[in-house]
Write a protein that holds these residues in place. Structure first.
Motif, PDB file in Angstrom:
ATOM      1  N   ALA A 156       0.830  -1.206   0.000  1.00  0.00           N
ATOM      2  CA  ALA A 156       0.000   0.000   0.000  1.00  0.00           C
ATOM      3  C   ALA A 156       0.866   1.258   0.000  1.00  0.00           C
ATOM      4  O   ALA A 156       0.581   2.229  -0.717  1.00  0.00           O
ATOM      5  N   ALA A 157       1.949   1.236   0.797  1.00  0.00           N
ATOM      6  CA  ALA A 157       2.849   2.388   0.852  1.00  0.00           C
ATOM      7  C   ALA A 157       3.572   2.572  -0.478  1.00  0.00           C
ATOM      8  O   ALA A 157       3.778   3.703  -0.942  1.00  0.00           O
ATOM      9  N   PHE A 158       3.937   1.466  -1.111  1.00  0.00           N
ATOM     10  CA  PHE A 158       4.615   1.523  -2.405  1.00  0.00           C
ATOM     11  C   PHE A 158       3.704   2.122  -3.461  1.00  0.00           C
ATOM     12  O   PHE A 158       4.116   2.981  -4.251  1.00  0.00           O
ATOM     13  N   LEU A 159       2.447   1.701  -3.476  1.00  0.00           N
ATOM     14  CA  LEU A 159       1.490   2.235  -4.446  1.00  0.00           C
ATOM     15  C   LEU A 159       1.263   3.729  -4.227  1.00  0.00           C
ATOM     16  O   LEU A 159       1.195   4.507  -5.186  1.00  0.00           O
ATOM     17  N   ALA A 160       1.173   4.132  -2.963  1.00  0.00           N
ATOM     18  CA  ALA A 160       1.001   5.554  -2.658  1.00  0.00           C
ATOM     19  C   ALA A 160       2.206   6.356  -3.131  1.00  0.00           C
ATOM     20  O   ALA A 160       2.067   7.483  -3.628  1.00  0.00           O
ATOM     21  N   GLY A 161       3.398   5.765  -3.000  1.00  0.00           N
ATOM     22  CA  GLY A 161       4.608   6.436  -3.468  1.00  0.00           C
ATOM     23  C   GLY A 161       4.623   6.631  -4.970  1.00  0.00           C
ATOM     24  O   GLY A 161       5.065   7.665  -5.469  1.00  0.00           O
ATOM     25  N   LEU A 162       4.127   5.631  -5.699  1.00  0.00           N
ATOM     26  CA  LEU A 162       4.053   5.748  -7.163  1.00  0.00           C
ATOM     27  C   LEU A 162       3.109   6.888  -7.555  1.00  0.00           C
ATOM     28  O   LEU A 162       3.410   7.673  -8.462  1.00  0.00           O
ATOM     29  N   ALA A 163       1.972   6.974  -6.872  1.00  0.00           N
ATOM     30  CA  ALA A 163       1.000   8.028  -7.172  1.00  0.00           C
ATOM     31  C   ALA A 163       1.573   9.400  -6.842  1.00  0.00           C
ATOM     32  O   ALA A 163       1.383  10.365  -7.599  1.00  0.00           O
ATOM     33  N   GLU A 164       2.300   9.476  -5.739  1.00  0.00           N
ATOM     34  CA  GLU A 164       2.888  10.756  -5.330  1.00  0.00           C
ATOM     35  C   GLU A 164       3.960  11.197  -6.333  1.00  0.00           C
ATOM     36  O   GLU A 164       4.055  12.389  -6.666  1.00  0.00           O
ATOM     37  N   ARG A 165       4.745  10.256  -6.813  1.00  0.00           N
ATOM     38  CA  ARG A 165       5.775  10.604  -7.791  1.00  0.00           C
ATOM     39  C   ARG A 165       5.152  11.101  -9.090  1.00  0.00           C
ATOM     40  O   ARG A 165       5.617  12.073  -9.687  1.00  0.00           O
ATOM     41  N   LYS A 166       4.085  10.422  -9.543  1.00  0.00           N
ATOM     42  CA  LYS A 166       3.414  10.848 -10.771  1.00  0.00           C
ATOM     43  C   LYS A 166       2.827  12.240 -10.611  1.00  0.00           C
ATOM     44  O   LYS A 166       2.924  13.080 -11.515  1.00  0.00           O
ATOM     45  N   GLU A 167       2.244  12.501  -9.452  1.00  0.00           N
ATOM     46  CA  GLU A 167       1.683  13.828  -9.194  1.00  0.00           C
ATOM     47  C   GLU A 167       2.778  14.893  -9.197  1.00  0.00           C
ATOM     48  O   GLU A 167       2.587  15.995  -9.728  1.00  0.00           O
ATOM     49  N   ALA A 168       3.937  14.559  -8.631  1.00  0.00           N
ATOM     50  CA  ALA A 168       5.057  15.505  -8.609  1.00  0.00           C
ATOM     51  C   ALA A 168       5.552  15.794 -10.018  1.00  0.00           C
ATOM     52  O   ALA A 168       5.896  16.937 -10.350  1.00  0.00           O
ATOM     53  N   GLU A 169       5.599  14.757 -10.855  1.00  0.00           N
ATOM     54  CA  GLU A 169       6.029  14.955 -12.239  1.00  0.00           C
ATOM     55  C   GLU A 169       5.060  15.861 -12.992  1.00  0.00           C
ATOM     56  O   GLU A 169       5.481  16.752 -13.734  1.00  0.00           O
ATOM     57  N   ASN A 170       3.775  15.647 -12.773  1.00  0.00           N
ATOM     58  CA  ASN A 170       2.769  16.486 -13.431  1.00  0.00           C
ATOM     59  C   ASN A 170       2.837  17.922 -12.930  1.00  0.00           C
ATOM     60  O   ASN A 170       2.704  18.878 -13.706  1.00  0.00           O
ATOM     61  N   THR A 171       3.039  18.066 -11.613  1.00  0.00           N
ATOM     62  CA  THR A 171       3.132  19.400 -11.021  1.00  0.00           C
ATOM     63  C   THR A 171       4.327  20.153 -11.581  1.00  0.00           C
ATOM     64  O   THR A 171       4.232  21.333 -11.919  1.00  0.00           O
ATOM     65  N   ARG A 172       5.463  19.451 -11.677  1.00  0.00           N
ATOM     66  CA  ARG A 172       6.661  20.106 -12.196  1.00  0.00           C
ATOM     67  C   ARG A 172       6.469  20.519 -13.652  1.00  0.00           C
ATOM     68  O   ARG A 172       6.855  21.617 -14.057  1.00  0.00           O
ATOM     69  N   SER A 173       5.858  19.645 -14.449  1.00  0.00           N
ATOM     70  CA  SER A 173       5.645  19.956 -15.858  1.00  0.00           C
ATOM     71  C   SER A 173       4.751  21.179 -16.021  1.00  0.00           C
ATOM     72  O   SER A 173       5.043  22.087 -16.805  1.00  0.00           O
ATOM     73  N   THR A 174       3.672  21.220 -15.243  1.00  0.00           N
ATOM     74  CA  THR A 174       2.746  22.352 -15.312  1.00  0.00           C
ATOM     75  C   THR A 174       3.414  23.634 -14.844  1.00  0.00           C
ATOM     76  O   THR A 174       3.272  24.696 -15.472  1.00  0.00           O
ATOM     77  N   ALA A 175       4.153  23.544 -13.731  1.00  0.00           N
ATOM     78  CA  ALA A 175       4.826  24.725 -13.184  1.00  0.00           C
ATOM     79  C   ALA A 175       5.884  25.251 -14.145  1.00  0.00           C
ATOM     80  O   ALA A 175       6.048  26.468 -14.314  1.00  0.00           O
TER      81      ALA A 175
END
Length: 231
Positions: A156-175
Motif C-alpha cells: 500500500a505504501a509503495f502504491l502511494a509512493g508511485l502516485a505521489e511521484r506521478k503527481e510531482a512529475e505532473n506538477t513540475r511539468s505544469t509549473a
C-alpha cells in the motif's frame, strides 16, 4: 488537438531576465514623464513592476527537481521494503518447496527482484492472497499472518509512493510551462519598454539610452534597444 508547449523567447536565463526587469525599473521611474509622451503610461509601468514581482515568486525548476528527487528516493525505499517483505515470505516457502515445483510457483512470485513496478504490486497482492490460503501448511516453517500483513502494508505504501511521484512529475511539468509562458510575457514587456526608452534618448543622451538596452552584458540582444529573441 494537443496544446503546443511554450518555447523560451528570451535570449538569457530566467534569473537574468528577472534581474534585468528589476534593474530597469529605476530608469522607468525617473523618465516616467518623458515616456508618457511616447505612450508608456504610469499604469503600464506599474503592470510591468507587478509582473516582475509575481515572476520572482514562482518556484525555480531547481526546487521542483529536488522535491521530485526526494519523492523518488522515498519511492525507492518503499520498493526495497516491499521486496524485502516478499522475499522473507518466499524464503519460508522455499524451505518446504523447491522454487522449481508447482507448489512454490503457486504463490505467483519466483524472482522478486526482477519484477517491475506494476509486477511488484500485483505480485504482492497475489502473494498475500495465496499466503493466507496456505498459511496452515507453512506455519511450521515460520510463516505468520503478521508477515503477510507487513507485505500488504508495504504494498500500500509503495502504491502511494508511485502516485505521489506521478503527481510531482505532473506538477513540475505544469509549473515549468507556466513559468516559461510568464517569462515570455515579461520579456515582451521588457523589449517594448526598452525600445521606447532607447528611442527617446538615442540622439540626446547616450548614457540614458544605454540604460534601456535589453541585454546590457552584450551579445545580439545587447546591441539593440529592441532586443533579438532566438528563433
Amino acid at each position: 488537438m494537443p496544446t503546443r508547449k511554450p518555447v523560451a523567447a528570451y535570449p538569457f536565463t530566467q534569473a537574468e531576465l528577472w534581474k534585468r526587469c528589476l534593474d530597469l525599473q529605476p530608469a522607468l521611474d525617473r523618465d516616467a514623464t518623458e515616456l508618457a509622451a511616447r505612450g508608456v503610461t504610469a499604469a503600464r509601468i506599474a503592470a510591468f513592476k507587478a509582473d516582475t514581482r509575481s515572476f520572482g515568486t514562482l518556484e525555480p525548476d531547481a526546487v521542483l527537481v529536488q522535491e521530485g528527487a526526494i519523492i523518488t528516493e522515498q519511492k525507492t525505499a518503499g520498493q526495497a521494503s516491499l521486496e524485502t517483505a516478499m522475499q522473507q515470505v518466499m524464503a519460508l516457502v522455499a524451505v518446504r518447496d523447491s522454487p522449481r515445483t508447482g507448489r512454490y510457483k503457486r504463490f505467483g512470485v519466483r524472482d522478486v527482484s526482477s519484477l517491475g513496478e506494476a509486477g511488484l504490486f500485483l505480485g504482492a497482492a497475489l502473494l498475500v492472497k495465496q499466503g493466507r490460503k496456505y498459511l496452515p501448511e507453512y506455519a511450521v516453517e515460520g510463516l505468520t499472518e503478521a508477515m503477510l500483513q507487513t507485505v500488504e502494508a508495504c504494498s500500500a505504501a509503495f502504491l502511494a509512493g508511485l502516485a505521489e511521484r506521478k503527481e510531482a512529475e505532473n506538477t513540475r511539468s505544469t509549473a515549468t510551462e507556466t513559468r516559461l509562458a510568464f517569462a515570455n510575457r515579461l520579456y515582451a514587456q521588457l523589449v517594448q519598454l526598452c525600445a521606447a526608452g532607447e528611442a527617446l534618448y538615442r540622439h540626446t543622451d547616450a548614457v540614458r539610452a544605454r540604460q534601456y538596452v535589453v541585454q546590457p552584458s552584450g551579445g545580439a540582444a545587447g546591441r539593440s534597444g529592441a532586443g533579438v529573441a532566438p528563433a
